[in-house]
Scaffold this active site. Structure first.
Site, PDB file in Angstrom:
ATOM      1  N   HIS A 104      44.772   6.323 -18.763  1.00 22.66           N
ATOM      2  CA  HIS A 104      45.157   7.020 -19.997  1.00 22.66           C
ATOM      3  C   HIS A 104      46.650   6.872 -20.274  1.00 22.66           C
ATOM      4  O   HIS A 104      47.053   6.589 -21.411  1.00 22.66           O
ATOM      5  CB  HIS A 104      44.788   8.495 -19.901  1.00 22.66           C
ATOM      6  CG  HIS A 104      45.278   9.318 -21.057  1.00 22.66           C
ATOM      7  ND1 HIS A 104      44.562   9.468 -22.221  1.00 22.66           N
ATOM      8  CD2 HIS A 104      46.430  10.026 -21.228  1.00 22.66           C
ATOM      9  CE1 HIS A 104      45.244  10.230 -23.066  1.00 22.66           C
ATOM     10  NE2 HIS A 104      46.379  10.585 -22.477  1.00 22.66           N
ATOM     11  N   GLU A 105      47.464   7.078 -19.259  1.00 23.84           N
ATOM     12  CA  GLU A 105      48.910   6.963 -19.457  1.00 23.84           C
ATOM     13  C   GLU A 105      49.309   5.534 -19.842  1.00 23.84           C
ATOM     14  O   GLU A 105      50.194   5.324 -20.669  1.00 23.84           O
ATOM     15  CB  GLU A 105      49.665   7.417 -18.212  1.00 23.84           C
ATOM     16  CG  GLU A 105      49.459   8.880 -17.847  1.00 23.84           C
ATOM     17  CD  GLU A 105      49.692   9.838 -19.003  1.00 23.84           C
ATOM     18  OE1 GLU A 105      50.517   9.526 -19.887  1.00 23.84           O
ATOM     19  OE2 GLU A 105      49.043  10.898 -19.027  1.00 23.84           O
ATOM     20  N   HIS A 108      48.934   4.816 -23.434  1.00 24.20           N
ATOM     21  CA  HIS A 108      50.128   5.099 -24.237  1.00 24.20           C
ATOM     22  C   HIS A 108      51.117   3.932 -24.187  1.00 24.20           C
ATOM     23  O   HIS A 108      51.769   3.627 -25.190  1.00 24.20           O
ATOM     24  CB  HIS A 108      50.815   6.367 -23.729  1.00 24.20           C
ATOM     25  CG  HIS A 108      50.076   7.629 -24.047  1.00 24.20           C
ATOM     26  ND1 HIS A 108      49.652   7.941 -25.317  1.00 24.20           N
ATOM     27  CD2 HIS A 108      49.691   8.665 -23.248  1.00 24.20           C
ATOM     28  CE1 HIS A 108      49.034   9.118 -25.291  1.00 24.20           C
ATOM     29  NE2 HIS A 108      49.038   9.568 -24.052  1.00 24.20           N
TER      30      HIS A 108
END
Length: 240
Positions: A104-105, A108
């Site tokens: 998920h990070e 980004h």
């Protein structure tokens, strides 16, 4: 009707129960889901750090460092420093939770470095205004409420200025939603495309990220409810 009064006592109680319980429920979902899947090891044996580096390498991303943070569930991507910060367990352990959160990070990072994802740019540009709004809005509204009893219309004006500042904080929370949902979507696609997880692990990763998304939904909902409450108070009081 005096300013600051809105609805019945039952309405007030229900409202404050909602703005307290919604975030608590979201945090409970995140914590319970995380606690469950941080104990489920992945078949690949890849740690969160390794997953983050594999995804970035596959997407041609260089110059972004993956570092270990200090606190649990403190994972984030800092575009100003080009670092992905992973909490200790996520960074070093090969679990479903580690894979989901690390991916998920990096979602980004892909938004920032590859996709030029506009909502992420908008959110970043709103940060200074959101910080000002979060710090000043409630103070201005409360001061405005107090001033109405002394100097009338000027107090309403001050309160409305406070609501205007609050709008920036609400916009930040609303813009955050598509940014977070998109990062999770990219994460789930990456871990499948790169064979980091199997079908069952993919479903488990989705549960972790869905639970995490609830915190952003809850924050946006509470912020919007608070702004609308003050707007209704001001409109009702001004009519009286």
């Amino acid at each position: 009707m005096p300013i600051g009064f809105y609805g019945t006592s039952a309405s007030y109680i229900l409202y404050f129960l909602l703005i307290m319980l919604i975030p608590l429920w979201a945090q409970f979902k995140v914590r319970s889901t995380y606690e469950r899947y941080k104990k489920v090891r992945t078949k690949s044996g890849l740690t969160g750090k390794e997953v983050a580096e594999i995804i970035m390498q596959a997407n041609g991303i260089t110059g972004v460092e993956v570092i270990k943070g200090e606190d649990e569930l403190s994972d984030h991507y800092d575009p100003t420093k080009d670092v992905v910060v992973l909490s200790p367990i996520v960074y070093s352990q090969p679990t479903v939770a580690s894979v989901a959160i690390a991916a998920h990070e990096v979602g980004h990072v892909i938004q920032d470095k590859v996709a030029d994802y506009k909502p992420m740019r908008w959110r970043h540009s709103l940060v200074p205004l959101a910080n000002i709004g979060g710090n000043l809005s409630t103070i201005l509204i409360l001061v405005g409420f107090m001033l109405t009893g002394l100097i009338g219309q000027f107090g309403y004006t001050v309160a409305w200025i406070g609501v205007g500042f609050m709008l920036f904080a609400v916009l930040f929370q609303v813009v955050t939603l598509p940014v977070e949902f998109d990062a999770s979507k990219r994460a789930l696609e990456q871990v499948v495309d790169l064979n980091i997880v199997d079908e069952q692990e993919h479903r488990h990763c989705k549960k972790v990220l869905t639970a995490a998304a609830l915190t952003y939904v809850a924050a946006a909902l509470v912020a919007l409810m608070e702004m609308l409450r003050f707007i209704f108070i001001l409109l009702s009081s001004n009519r009286d």
